[in-house]
Scaffold this motif. Structure first.
Motif, PDB file in Angstrom:
ATOM      1  N   LEU A  93       0.838  -1.235   0.077  1.00  0.00           N
ATOM      2  CA  LEU A  93      -0.119   0.111   0.047  1.00  0.00           C
ATOM      3  C   LEU A  93       0.768   1.135   0.110  1.00  0.00           C
ATOM      4  N   ASP A  94       2.079   1.286   0.819  1.00  0.00           N
ATOM      5  CA  ASP A  94       3.009   2.425   0.622  1.00  0.00           C
ATOM      6  C   ASP A  94       3.244   2.732  -0.832  1.00  0.00           C
ATOM      7  N   TYR A  95       3.540   1.490  -1.706  1.00  0.00           N
ATOM      8  CA  TYR A  95       3.842   1.721  -2.918  1.00  0.00           C
ATOM      9  C   TYR A  95       2.897   2.052  -3.694  1.00  0.00           C
ATOM     10  N   THR A  96       1.563   1.492  -3.758  1.00  0.00           N
ATOM     11  CA  THR A  96       0.609   1.756  -4.592  1.00  0.00           C
ATOM     12  C   THR A  96      -0.258   3.241  -4.386  1.00  0.00           C
ATOM     13  N   LEU A  97      -0.099   3.434  -3.122  1.00  0.00           N
ATOM     14  CA  LEU A  97      -0.902   4.790  -2.770  1.00  0.00           C
ATOM     15  C   LEU A  97       0.281   5.956  -2.629  1.00  0.00           C
ATOM     16  N   ALA A  98       1.413   5.598  -2.990  1.00  0.00           N
ATOM     17  CA  ALA A  98       2.426   6.557  -2.812  1.00  0.00           C
ATOM     18  C   ALA A  98       2.197   8.173  -3.262  1.00  0.00           C
ATOM     19  N   GLU A  99       1.352   8.415  -4.274  1.00  0.00           N
ATOM     20  CA  GLU A  99       0.989   9.523  -4.752  1.00  0.00           C
ATOM     21  C   GLU A  99      -0.234  10.371  -3.877  1.00  0.00           C
ATOM     22  N   TYR A 100      -0.729   9.804  -2.869  1.00  0.00           N
ATOM     23  CA  TYR A 100      -1.737  10.374  -2.394  1.00  0.00           C
ATOM     24  C   TYR A 100      -1.171  10.947  -1.027  1.00  0.00           C
ATOM     25  N   ASP A 101      -1.448  11.911  -0.470  1.00  0.00           N
ATOM     26  CA  ASP A 101      -1.015  12.517   0.939  1.00  0.00           C
ATOM     27  C   ASP A 101      -2.010  12.808   1.664  1.00  0.00           C
ATOM     28  N   ASN A 102      -3.419  12.080   1.158  1.00  0.00           N
ATOM     29  CA  ASN A 102      -4.361  12.028   2.150  1.00  0.00           C
ATOM     30  C   ASN A 102      -5.020  10.871   2.593  1.00  0.00           C
ATOM     31  N   VAL A 103      -4.131   9.777   2.537  1.00  0.00           N
ATOM     32  CA  VAL A 103      -4.307   8.434   2.933  1.00  0.00           C
ATOM     33  C   VAL A 103      -3.522   8.204   4.327  1.00  0.00           C
ATOM     34  N   LYS A 104      -4.314   7.803   5.275  1.00  0.00           N
ATOM     35  CA  LYS A 104      -3.394   7.104   6.371  1.00  0.00           C
ATOM     36  C   LYS A 104      -3.840   5.543   6.498  1.00  0.00           C
ATOM     37  N   ILE A 105      -2.980   4.778   6.478  1.00  0.00           N
ATOM     38  CA  ILE A 105      -2.833   3.361   6.520  1.00  0.00           C
ATOM     39  C   ILE A 105      -2.825   2.929   7.865  1.00  0.00           C
ATOM     40  N   ILE A 106      -3.735   2.030   8.624  1.00  0.00           N
ATOM     41  CA  ILE A 106      -3.701   1.669   9.788  1.00  0.00           C
ATOM     42  C   ILE A 106      -3.540   0.040   9.713  1.00  0.00           C
ATOM     43  N   ASN A 107      -2.513  -0.531  10.105  1.00  0.00           N
ATOM     44  CA  ASN A 107      -2.417  -2.118  10.262  1.00  0.00           C
ATOM     45  C   ASN A 107      -2.827  -2.605  11.620  1.00  0.00           C
ATOM     46  N   GLU A 108      -4.351  -3.058  11.549  1.00  0.00           N
ATOM     47  CA  GLU A 108      -5.059  -3.325  12.527  1.00  0.00           C
ATOM     48  C   GLU A 108      -6.427  -4.261  12.243  1.00  0.00           C
ATOM     49  N   ASP A 109      -6.839  -4.967  13.194  1.00  0.00           N
ATOM     50  CA  ASP A 109      -8.091  -5.896  13.011  1.00  0.00           C
ATOM     51  C   ASP A 109      -9.205  -4.816  13.341  1.00  0.00           C
ATOM     52  N   ILE A 110     -10.093  -4.564  12.195  1.00  0.00           N
ATOM     53  CA  ILE A 110     -11.200  -3.561  12.542  1.00  0.00           C
ATOM     54  C   ILE A 110     -12.054  -3.643  13.739  1.00  0.00           C
ATOM     55  N   LEU A 111     -12.086  -5.140  14.053  1.00  0.00           N
ATOM     56  CA  LEU A 111     -12.836  -5.646  15.283  1.00  0.00           C
ATOM     57  C   LEU A 111     -12.364  -5.253  16.656  1.00  0.00           C
ATOM     58  N   LYS A 112     -10.810  -4.899  16.487  1.00  0.00           N
ATOM     59  CA  LYS A 112     -10.237  -4.624  17.505  1.00  0.00           C
ATOM     60  C   LYS A 112      -9.843  -2.998  17.876  1.00  0.00           C
ATOM     61  N   LEU A 113      -9.840  -2.382  16.612  1.00  0.00           N
ATOM     62  CA  LEU A 113      -9.519  -0.998  16.699  1.00  0.00           C
ATOM     63  C   LEU A 113     -10.507  -0.083  17.458  1.00  0.00           C
ATOM     64  N   ASP A 114      -9.849   0.916  18.220  1.00  0.00           N
ATOM     65  CA  ASP A 114     -10.797   2.039  18.601  1.00  0.00           C
ATOM     66  C   ASP A 114     -11.011   2.973  17.637  1.00  0.00           C
ATOM     67  N   LEU A 115     -12.133   2.931  16.983  1.00  0.00           N
ATOM     68  CA  LEU A 115     -12.635   3.490  16.060  1.00  0.00           C
ATOM     69  C   LEU A 115     -13.068   4.997  16.720  1.00  0.00           C
ATOM     70  N   LYS A 116     -13.499   4.865  17.638  1.00  0.00           N
ATOM     71  CA  LYS A 116     -13.849   6.499  18.374  1.00  0.00           C
ATOM     72  C   LYS A 116     -12.638   7.200  18.313  1.00  0.00           C
ATOM     73  N   LYS A 117     -11.743   6.893  18.650  1.00  0.00           N
ATOM     74  CA  LYS A 117     -10.366   7.385  18.802  1.00  0.00           C
ATOM     75  C   LYS A 117      -9.774   7.937  17.555  1.00  0.00           C
ATOM     76  N   VAL A 118      -9.804   6.775  16.610  1.00  0.00           N
ATOM     77  CA  VAL A 118      -9.382   7.167  15.183  1.00  0.00           C
ATOM     78  C   VAL A 118     -10.287   8.503  14.378  1.00  0.00           C
ATOM     79  N   ILE A 119     -11.562   8.398  14.785  1.00  0.00           N
ATOM     80  CA  ILE A 119     -12.429   9.548  14.231  1.00  0.00           C
ATOM     81  C   ILE A 119     -12.117  10.652  15.005  1.00  0.00           C
ATOM     82  N   ASP A 120     -11.933  10.901  16.260  1.00  0.00           N
ATOM     83  CA  ASP A 120     -11.373  11.834  16.919  1.00  0.00           C
ATOM     84  C   ASP A 120     -10.042  12.547  16.433  1.00  0.00           C
TER      85      ASP A 120
END
Ligand code: SAM
Length: 298
Positions: A93-120
């Motif tokens: 993804l670092d390679y395929t999305l290199a040209e976008y500076d508005n993308v953040k990649i998080i390496n996590e399980d969606i079911l374990k991630l604290d999405l509230k914190k991500v949105i905040d």
């Protein structure tokens, strides 16, 4: 792999089977069936998903894979946060999305991630849309996790197994109608965006797919005195699907006498199966149960 034009670089065409093969070779990547890795190869579907997501500013994606939908989202939003469980895909993804500076990649399980914190942290707590070609092995847990949360999410656009989409859209008395229907419809309106055949993916899944749009309701579809009792009634009905509802209530711990009182209060025939009840009928049963519990406490 890039084409240079007057304006700069064209995007890598991640829908192209040849590009997918090249990336696989370059990174030594093999698909993991266990992670639901079926990557999209049809551009029109990406566009439909992005349109349906009605992105105001920010969007969250679940499972970017090689980033085919992510890049489309990046071109149509201020910011994308994308969550991928497979560590092997982060370098890709670092390679395929290199040209976008508005993308953040998080390496996590969606079911374990604290999405509230991500949105905040990433969106200042503002409303976001969610878009995903979901990993089918955990479609239902992801759906329930997200639609039942009180996160500031306005719209969900999810590619899922057609059969799961049919369960969500089902009407009372049909085979597909069940606890999932009520859980999603309680919190969201739903509409089919499009059906998608297996030929639109690499590798091809064994099932047909559907893109579904869910919009979070301002308030639940029915007003209930206690949401937990509503869902306990639903669980009783579908846990004992073939039983008439009087017996399903008994199996769920409601005595025969209490059951009779609840049914009488709502004018519902206990000889009916719970799978025939509308959402409104479940709501009146749950409220009658609530009243009975609170009357007993007085
Ligand atoms: N978005 C890509 C596309 O449309 O081609 C890939 C979609 S593929 C169906 C599902 C993706 O979800 C895979 O990249 C897989 O590794 C990822 N995934 C599976 N389980 C996940 C989880 N629990 N949390 C986050 N990502 C997950």
């Amino acid at each position: 792999m890039y084409l240079i034009c007057m304006k700069g670089y064209y995007n890598m065409d991640l829908t192209s089977p040849r590009t997918i093969r090249n990336i696989q070779e370059q990174f030594g990547f093999t698909f993991k069936k266990g992670l639901g890795q079926n990557f999209l190869t049809a551009r029109n579907i990406l566009e439909e998903i992005v349109d349906a997501a009605e992105i105001e500013s920010g969007v969250i994606e679940v499972g970017p894979g090689f980033g085919v939908l992510t890049s489309e989202l990046a071109q149509n939003s201020d910011k994308v946060v994308t969550i991928e469980i497979d560590e092997r895909l982060i370098d890709v993804l670092d390679y395929t999305l290199a040209e976008y500076d508005n993308v953040k990649i998080i390496n996590e399980d969606i079911l374990k991630l604290d999405l509230k914190k991500v949105i905040d942290d990433e969106f200042n707590g503002e409303k976001v849309s969610i878009a995903a070609n979901l990993p089918y092995y955990i479609t239902t847990p992801i759906l329930l996790h997200l639609v039942q949360s009180d996160l500031p999410i306005s719209t969900f656009v999810f590619m899922m197994q057609k059969e799961v989409a049919e369960r969500i859209m089902a009407s009372p008395g049909t085979k597909a109608y069940g606890a999932l229907t009520l859980a999603v419809q309680f919190y969201c309106t739903s509409e089919v965006v499009m059906d998608v055949p297996p030929s639109s993916f690499i590798p091809r899944p064994a099932v047909n797919s559907t893109v579904l749009k869910l919009v979070k309701r301002d308030k639940p579809a029915v007003e209930v005195k206690d949401t937990r009792l509503f869902f306990r009634m639903v669980k009783m009905a579908f846990g004992q699907r073939r039983k008439v509802f009087t017996n399903a209530m008994k199996a769920g711990g409601i005595s025969a006498e209490q059951g009779k009182e609840i049914l009488a209060a709502c004018g519902i025939d206990g000889k009916r199966r719970g799978e025939t009840f509308s959402m409104e009928e479940f709501a009146s049963l749950a409220d009658a149960w609530y009243d009975l519990i609170h009357k007993d406490k007085e």
